[in-house]
Motif scaffolding. Structure first.
Motif, PDB file in Angstrom:
ATOM      1  N   GLU A  47       7.726 -59.711  68.257  1.00  8.70           N
ATOM      2  CA  GLU A  47       8.539 -59.810  69.230  1.00  8.70           C
ATOM      3  C   GLU A  47       9.967 -60.773  68.866  1.00  8.70           C
ATOM      4  OE1 GLU A  47       6.093 -58.492  73.249  1.00  8.70           O
ATOM      5  OE2 GLU A  47       6.708 -60.562  72.844  1.00  8.70           O
ATOM      6  N   THR A  71      11.458 -50.035  66.322  1.00 11.26           N
ATOM      7  CA  THR A  71      11.650 -51.084  67.210  1.00 11.26           C
ATOM      8  C   THR A  71      12.263 -50.617  68.588  1.00 11.26           C
ATOM      9  OG1 THR A  71      14.249 -51.312  66.703  1.00 11.26           O
ATOM     10  CG2 THR A  71      12.529 -52.505  65.345  1.00 11.26           C
ATOM     11  N   LEU A  87      14.975 -58.651  74.168  1.00 18.34           N
ATOM     12  CA  LEU A  87      13.771 -58.803  73.435  1.00 18.34           C
ATOM     13  C   LEU A  87      13.468 -57.748  72.451  1.00 18.34           C
ATOM     14  CD1 LEU A  87      10.914 -60.141  73.477  1.00 18.34           C
ATOM     15  CD2 LEU A  87      10.050 -58.678  75.270  1.00 18.34           C
ATOM     16  N   ARG A  89      11.289 -55.602  70.354  1.00 21.43           N
ATOM     17  CA  ARG A  89       9.721 -55.222  69.964  1.00 21.43           C
ATOM     18  C   ARG A  89       9.604 -54.541  68.507  1.00 21.43           C
ATOM     19  NH1 ARG A  89       9.460 -54.902  75.823  1.00 21.43           N
ATOM     20  NH2 ARG A  89       8.359 -56.491  76.823  1.00 21.43           N
ATOM     21  N   PRO A  91       6.507 -52.833  67.273  1.00 20.08           N
ATOM     22  CA  PRO A  91       4.766 -52.465  67.525  1.00 20.08           C
ATOM     23  C   PRO A  91       4.031 -52.670  66.406  1.00 20.08           C
ATOM     24  CG  PRO A  91       6.153 -50.459  67.826  1.00 20.08           C
ATOM     25  CD  PRO A  91       7.122 -51.735  67.733  1.00 20.08           C
TER      26      PRO A  91
END
Length: 310
Positions: A47, A71, A87, A89, A91
């Motif tokens: 993150e 993303t 934010l 991310r 994964p």
């Protein structure tokens, strides 16, 4: 928009000079703003949190272009401070562990890398790219119209010292100061801040710093000249007051008619022109006197006044 935001916006738009520069910028962003999520051996998520929209956009762009990673971006706003937060991310997915290793976030043994991976910054352009990413992550620079202040905050001293070393390549004199659980790389000199911005290709921002430095230099020079002139005038006024006081003592003690004609003339001229410089005072005498001659006669009057008071 603050000056820091202007600088970050400009840096986010800089084009990489070589094929490795983009990776260096991304490595700095991940190191400074990234949080590693661990869910088992070889299973990682990432993150990246930032308040800077250009930094979030750049991180997504580079993650896609360099490593083809998936993303997602979430926009949040602090209820308390009303500030935006992005934010990014990343994964858990195939290729992410290798990317983290390549970016100098992970070591070969699975540990965390707390400094700058050397092969990311072997060229000067890549060193500049890394510093751009670092500033995008947690940099601050004050408005050049005020006092100069520049800082980049990081979690590890090794990373802070590494950035100091990168700046030293361009004779930029940075220092490190510990602040609670973090380390601040800072610059206080306007010249060093301008050099940093130039090194990182933020040329427009660097010119604003230089313009402000020139204006401050001119203003300071004018202020020094005015202060010196005021001080000289005050000194001359005080001297004239002392001279007139001495003349009054001499006249009261000896009588004006009993003084030599030259001293009488100087006394009349000084009393009539208390603010006039000695050179101009001498030009009014008949015949005209040099500044040195006027000064000599005034010194004679002051000596007579001291003798009269003793």
């Amino acid at each position: 928009m603050s000056f820091t935001s202007e600088v970050k916006d400009e840096m986010a738009r800089c084009e990489p000079e070589c094929s490795h520069c983009a990776k260096a910028t991304l490595a700095a962003l991940v190191h400074i703003e990234g949080t590693l999520l661990f869910s088992g051996k070889g299973r990682y998520g990432l993150e990246i949190a930032t308040e800077v929209n250009p930094a979030a956009r750049l991180a997504v762009k580079l993650l896609h272009e360099i490593y083809d990673l998936k993303t997602s971006v979430t926009f949040r706003r602090s209820v308390l401070h009303k500030t935006p937060n992005y934010l990014v991310r990343v994964p858990m997915q195939q290729g992410l562990p290798e990317a983290l290793l390549d970016l100098g976030v992970l070591k070969e043994d699975g540990g965390l890398f707390s400094g700058i991976k050397p092969d990311l910054v072997t060229k000067h352009c890549c060193a500049a790219a890394y510093l751009r990413g670092a500033f995008l992550g947690s940099g601050f620079v004050s408005d050049p119209k005020g006092n100069y202040h520049f800082e980049i905050t990081v979690e590890h001293e090794e990373l802070a010292q590494g950035m100091v070393g990168l700046m030293a390549m361009k004779d930029i004199h940075a220092r490190v100061m510990q602040r609670r659980n973090s380390y601040m790389v800072y610059l206080k000199s306007g010249a060093d801040i301008a050099d940093f911005l130039t090194f990182c290709q933020a040329h427009t921002s660097a010119l604003k710093i230089e313009d402000a430095r020139v204006m401050k230099s001119v203003r300071n020079e004018v202020n020094r000249s005015i202060n010196a002139e005021v001080a000289n005038q005050a000194k001359a006024s005080n001297a004239a007051v002392d001279q007139i006081f001495a003349m009054r003592v001499v006249v009261e003690e000896y009588g004006m008619k009993n003084l030599p004609a030259g001293l009488q003339e100087i006394i009349r001229l000084r009393v009539a022109n208390p603010d006039m410089p000695l050179k101009e005072l001498g030009q009014m005498a008949n015949p005209p006197l040099s500044k040195s001659a006027v000064y000599h006669r005034i010194r004679r009057i002051e000596q007579m006044a001291r003798e009269a008071r003793s």
